[in-house]
Structure formats: structure tokens, C-alpha cells
Write a protein that holds these residues in place. Sequence first.
Motif, PDB file in Angstrom:
ATOM      1  N   ASP A 108       0.859  -1.182   0.000  1.00  0.00           N
ATOM      2  CA  ASP A 108       0.000   0.000   0.000  1.00  0.00           C
ATOM      3  C   ASP A 108       0.897   1.235   0.000  1.00  0.00           C
ATOM      4  OD1 ASP A 108      -1.624   2.248   0.860  1.00  0.00           O
ATOM      5  OD2 ASP A 108      -3.149   0.783   1.454  1.00  0.00           O
ATOM      6  N   GLU A 109       0.941   1.931  -1.126  1.00  0.00           N
ATOM      7  CA  GLU A 109       1.828   3.085  -1.270  1.00  0.00           C
ATOM      8  C   GLU A 109       1.501   4.177  -0.260  1.00  0.00           C
ATOM      9  OE1 GLU A 109       4.424   3.619  -3.117  1.00  0.00           O
ATOM     10  OE2 GLU A 109       4.390   2.076  -4.675  1.00  0.00           O
ATOM     11  N   HIS A 110       0.220   4.369   0.013  1.00  0.00           N
ATOM     12  CA  HIS A 110      -0.180   5.441   0.925  1.00  0.00           C
ATOM     13  C   HIS A 110       0.242   5.116   2.352  1.00  0.00           C
ATOM     14  CE1 HIS A 110      -2.762   9.115   0.560  1.00  0.00           C
ATOM     15  NE2 HIS A 110      -2.630   9.054   1.870  1.00  0.00           N
ATOM     16  N   LEU A 115       4.044   6.233   6.845  1.00  0.00           N
ATOM     17  CA  LEU A 115       5.059   5.665   7.729  1.00  0.00           C
ATOM     18  C   LEU A 115       6.346   6.485   7.669  1.00  0.00           C
ATOM     19  CD1 LEU A 115       5.832   3.272   9.598  1.00  0.00           C
ATOM     20  CD2 LEU A 115       6.587   2.066   7.540  1.00  0.00           C
ATOM     21  N   ALA A 116       6.781   6.816   6.459  1.00  0.00           N
ATOM     22  CA  ALA A 116       7.995   7.627   6.308  1.00  0.00           C
ATOM     23  C   ALA A 116       7.793   9.021   6.885  1.00  0.00           C
ATOM     24  CB  ALA A 116       8.383   7.714   4.831  1.00  0.00           C
ATOM     25  N   ASP A 117       6.643   9.624   6.595  1.00  0.00           N
ATOM     26  CA  ASP A 117       6.386  10.983   7.085  1.00  0.00           C
ATOM     27  C   ASP A 117       6.398  11.047   8.613  1.00  0.00           C
ATOM     28  OD1 ASP A 117       6.234  12.205   4.639  1.00  0.00           O
ATOM     29  OD2 ASP A 117       4.047  12.274   4.565  1.00  0.00           O
ATOM     30  N   HIS A 188       8.659  -3.236   4.448  1.00  0.00           N
ATOM     31  CA  HIS A 188       9.072  -2.640   3.179  1.00  0.00           C
ATOM     32  C   HIS A 188       9.908  -1.369   3.336  1.00  0.00           C
ATOM     33  CE1 HIS A 188       6.362  -5.435   1.263  1.00  0.00           C
ATOM     34  NE2 HIS A 188       5.326  -4.925   1.900  1.00  0.00           N
ATOM     35  N   GLN A 189      10.318  -1.048   4.557  1.00  0.00           N
ATOM     36  CA  GLN A 189      10.940   0.258   4.764  1.00  0.00           C
ATOM     37  C   GLN A 189      11.897   0.212   5.944  1.00  0.00           C
ATOM     38  OE1 GLN A 189       9.172   4.721   5.727  1.00  0.00           O
ATOM     39  NE2 GLN A 189       7.961   3.346   4.452  1.00  0.00           N
ATOM     40  N   LEU A 190      12.903   1.084   5.909  1.00  0.00           N
ATOM     41  CA  LEU A 190      13.779   1.234   7.065  1.00  0.00           C
ATOM     42  C   LEU A 190      14.318   2.653   7.097  1.00  0.00           C
ATOM     43  CD1 LEU A 190      17.095   1.085   6.151  1.00  0.00           C
ATOM     44  CD2 LEU A 190      16.358  -1.215   5.567  1.00  0.00           C
ATOM     45  N   ARG A 207      10.020  -1.700  -2.784  1.00  0.00           N
ATOM     46  CA  ARG A 207       8.796  -2.284  -3.352  1.00  0.00           C
ATOM     47  C   ARG A 207       9.148  -3.684  -3.845  1.00  0.00           C
ATOM     48  NH1 ARG A 207       9.036   2.868  -5.600  1.00  0.00           N
ATOM     49  NH2 ARG A 207       7.432   4.331  -4.864  1.00  0.00           N
ATOM     50  N   PRO A 208       8.427  -4.698  -3.381  1.00  0.00           N
ATOM     51  CA  PRO A 208       8.763  -6.073  -3.768  1.00  0.00           C
ATOM     52  C   PRO A 208       8.456  -6.351  -5.235  1.00  0.00           C
ATOM     53  CG  PRO A 208       6.740  -6.031  -2.489  1.00  0.00           C
ATOM     54  CD  PRO A 208       7.290  -4.629  -2.443  1.00  0.00           C
ATOM     55  N   ALA A 209       9.031  -7.428  -5.732  1.00  0.00           N
ATOM     56  CA  ALA A 209       8.828  -7.801  -7.138  1.00  0.00           C
ATOM     57  C   ALA A 209       7.359  -8.061  -7.438  1.00  0.00           C
ATOM     58  CB  ALA A 209       9.664  -9.036  -7.466  1.00  0.00           C
TER      59      ALA A 209
END
Length: 256
Positions: A108-110, A115-117, A188-190, A207-209
Motif C-alpha cells: 500500500d503506497e499510501h 510511515l515515512a512521514d 518494506h521500509q527502514l 517495493r517487492p517484485a
Amino acid sequence: MSLERREIVSLEIPADPATVWAHLRDPALVRRWHAWEHAGLEDEIRALVTSAVETRDLEGDRAVRTLTWPNHDAVTVAGSAHEPHTTRLTVTRPSHDRYSDDYDGVLDEHDERWLADAHQLRFALRVHPGQERRTLSADGLDAGDRHDRLLDRAGLHGVRGVPVGGHLQARRPDGTLLGGTVLYKTEHQLGLQLHGITESLLVIRERPAGSHPPHGTVDAVLSVYGIDDETFEQVMQRWSGWWQAAGAPPAVVGGR
């Protein structure tokens, strides 16, 4: 249709609730943590601020403020009188059964953007309160196959094995050393706090394959604070050289 909500991220921020709230409502302060520099950023921030509806509530001894957007994303800011310099920030979103435009069944891109924000906001207030941010980004990089991974070529092999709070020392393709502390990790993030000229935040999104065949992709955003134009130019050159030496095309590596 399900009305269930999902908690995307919940963080304790070492700042008073009024300061955290201001960083959600003042466009100049939103810029210190939201997304990264690109052509439409100012319009994006303006829409983020103006389209939200504010509510206030009391939960026991906690004062809770909430921002809700037309897509039903919500951010709550909670604080209590006995911990005046600590704030709990939580982001929730509707079930995928209701809103799934950004969800492909794998990623889920959103969710990933929120999460990053949230972590970028916490970093800004914890490490660089009151300072303006500048960003560098590398977008949509081919992650490479399992025998030739981009992050390995960039000197970040093994980063997934470092625990949160653990120290990472990596060697970039140009031979220089990179030192940092792992601040958070998700599927998916760090996020890495890099130690150098200034303490900076590097967010890596994978982003996974299954979402972006054949190998998946990698996005990287570097947030830096409190440096002058000359120093930022040096950082930008090092940033571009880092990813290009790892095999990323110049067109997808940039900065402001």
C-alpha cells in the motif's frame, strides 16, 4: 463494506503536543517532514493542511486532537499534563475493503508514505528542532535480482540484519565509510540516522517484485538540516555519485 480502521504507525515524540500540532498545521513547518522536494511539493502541502478537519477530545487525563482528511485518513496527537514534553502521534487509515486505490494486494503506497512521514516528523523534532530541512532523493531504482541487489552494490548489504538501535558501518562504492544507527524497520521500509557532517535521516523504501516486477524497486530519501549551500552541494554530489556508482541512472537521482 467494512468500516474497520488500521493503525499504520504510532510514535512517541519528545516534544510538547502544541509543537507537534503546529508541525501538522503550519505549511512552513510541514515542509520540515512531509515527503521530499519535488515540483509539486508546495501545492501538496497546501492541500494537506487545508483539506483536513480538526476535532478535539478528552480521554481521561489526555487531551487528543485529530485531523481527518476526505479519504478518511486520520492523525491523532495526544498528550497529558503529567508528561508535558512527550506526545503520542498515531496515523490510522480505513480498511482496504473500503479504500484500495493504493493497494495492489502486496503493498500500500499510501501506508508507506505515512510511515515515512511520521518518522521524518519525529526525527525533525527530536534531532533538529527549529531547523529547516533539505532533501535528496533517488526514485524507482531497480532493486536488482537476488544475486546482484542494488542495496548490496550501494554498500548496504546486511542492513536488514541490524536490529533497531544497532549501529551500521558500510562502505560505499567509492570506498568511503558510512556510519549510522537503525531507527526503525518494517516489512518494506527502514530508516537510518546517518552520522557525518550533520545528523541526517536516510529512509529506504523497497517495493517487492510482486508489486513492481521483475525485481522490485527502491526509493531513497535523505533529509539534512542546518547546513549551508556550499556544504549541501557537496552532500548532493556525494549522494548522486553514491547511487550512480551502484548502478542507478542519473535521471532518477536528484536533489534540491
